[in-house]
Design a protein around this motif. Structure first.
Motif, PDB file in Angstrom:
ATOM      1  N   ALA A  86       0.890  -1.303   0.068  1.00  0.00           N
ATOM      2  CA  ALA A  86      -0.172  -0.080  -0.121  1.00  0.00           C
ATOM      3  C   ALA A  86       0.742   1.241   0.151  1.00  0.00           C
ATOM      4  O   ALA A  86       0.623   2.110  -0.644  1.00  0.00           O
ATOM      5  N   GLU A  87       1.807   1.344   0.807  1.00  0.00           N
ATOM      6  CA  GLU A  87       2.874   2.387   0.622  1.00  0.00           C
ATOM      7  C   GLU A  87       3.475   2.707  -0.237  1.00  0.00           C
ATOM      8  O   GLU A  87       3.565   3.946  -0.959  1.00  0.00           O
ATOM      9  N   LYS A  88       3.803   1.435  -1.130  1.00  0.00           N
ATOM     10  CA  LYS A  88       4.641   1.788  -2.531  1.00  0.00           C
ATOM     11  C   LYS A  88       3.563   2.195  -3.716  1.00  0.00           C
ATOM     12  O   LYS A  88       4.012   3.001  -4.491  1.00  0.00           O
ATOM     13  N   THR A  89       2.513   1.722  -3.389  1.00  0.00           N
ATOM     14  CA  THR A  89       1.252   2.134  -4.489  1.00  0.00           C
ATOM     15  C   THR A  89       1.037   3.608  -4.202  1.00  0.00           C
ATOM     16  O   THR A  89       1.074   4.283  -5.111  1.00  0.00           O
ATOM     17  N   GLY A  90       0.817   3.908  -3.095  1.00  0.00           N
ATOM     18  CA  GLY A  90       0.607   5.204  -2.725  1.00  0.00           C
ATOM     19  C   GLY A  90       1.790   6.297  -3.259  1.00  0.00           C
ATOM     20  O   GLY A  90       1.671   7.386  -3.733  1.00  0.00           O
ATOM     21  N   MET A  91       3.062   5.697  -2.756  1.00  0.00           N
ATOM     22  CA  MET A  91       4.234   6.591  -3.143  1.00  0.00           C
ATOM     23  C   MET A  91       4.362   6.702  -4.622  1.00  0.00           C
ATOM     24  O   MET A  91       4.900   7.762  -5.214  1.00  0.00           O
ATOM     25  N   MET A  92       3.956   5.711  -5.407  1.00  0.00           N
ATOM     26  CA  MET A  92       4.117   5.782  -6.841  1.00  0.00           C
ATOM     27  C   MET A  92       2.992   6.682  -7.472  1.00  0.00           C
ATOM     28  O   MET A  92       3.458   7.275  -8.580  1.00  0.00           O
ATOM     29  N   LEU A  93       1.975   6.733  -7.179  1.00  0.00           N
ATOM     30  CA  LEU A  93       0.750   7.554  -7.408  1.00  0.00           C
ATOM     31  C   LEU A  93       1.295   8.975  -7.221  1.00  0.00           C
ATOM     32  O   LEU A  93       1.208   9.983  -8.027  1.00  0.00           O
ATOM     33  N   LEU A  94       1.970   9.296  -6.067  1.00  0.00           N
ATOM     34  CA  LEU A  94       2.435  10.604  -5.838  1.00  0.00           C
ATOM     35  C   LEU A  94       3.616  10.887  -6.400  1.00  0.00           C
ATOM     36  O   LEU A  94       3.587  11.846  -7.075  1.00  0.00           O
ATOM     37  N   THR A  95       4.464  10.004  -6.963  1.00  0.00           N
ATOM     38  CA  THR A  95       5.605  10.460  -7.732  1.00  0.00           C
ATOM     39  C   THR A  95       5.212  10.672  -9.207  1.00  0.00           C
ATOM     40  O   THR A  95       5.725  11.463  -9.886  1.00  0.00           O
ATOM     41  N   GLY A  96       4.186   9.906  -9.766  1.00  0.00           N
ATOM     42  CA  GLY A  96       3.645   9.892 -11.035  1.00  0.00           C
ATOM     43  C   GLY A  96       2.964  11.377 -11.290  1.00  0.00           C
ATOM     44  O   GLY A  96       3.362  12.148 -11.926  1.00  0.00           O
TER      45      GLY A  96
END
Length: 149
Positions: A86-96
């Motif tokens: 979940a943290e990785k998914t969130g961070m990748m959305l944020l990064t994108g």
């Protein structure tokens, strides 16, 4: 690798919509979507969120680039951890979302915003954002909530 795809896809989708808006929506035009609940328009933002520091676009671009670099370094370390889906998914959305807006700042000199929520409150109806902004907010929330124990 799936997590990098999330970042790339969210950035690419936002940049694609921005290009569509630039090519097909005129300044001052409002197109109602979703039964009139959403509005598609073309607005430019030279500052940060809510036009903060709009009189200092070069500073905002430099700050965004610096924060983007910090974010990418953090992402590299996060991706090396097992689990944390979940943290990785969130961070990748944020990064994108951040990369899409940074691209706009560097290449166009301003961020293209295109979506508004229609409301009876004119001030709220005037707020215009883009998918990158949504990804930043949703990703930050998901990443933060996933770290709670």
């Amino acid at each position: 690798m799936i997590f990098c795809t999330i970042a790339a896809a969210s950035a690419a989708l936002d940049l694609g919509i921005k290009q569509y808006v630039l090519d097909n929506v005129t300044d001052g035009e409002d197109r109602e979507l979703a039964g009139g609940r959403l509005v598609l328009r073309r607005v430019y933002n030279r500052g940060a969120a809510f036009n903060l520091l709009e009189k200092s676009p070069q500073f905002v671009t430099k700050l965004s680039a610096w924060l983007g670099a910090v974010l990418l370094v953090r992402d590299v370390f996060l991706m090396r951890k097992k689990g944390h889906t979940a943290e990785k998914t969130g961070m990748m959305l944020l990064t994108g979302g951040a990369l899409s807006n940074l691209y706009d700042r560097v290449v166009r000199g301003k961020v293209v915003d295109y979506l508004a929520v229609k409301s009876r409150w004119k001030r709220l109806s005037r707020l215009t954002f883009n998918l990158g902004d949504v990804c930043i907010a949703a990703g930050a929330l998901l990443a933060a909530l996933s770290r709670r124990k």
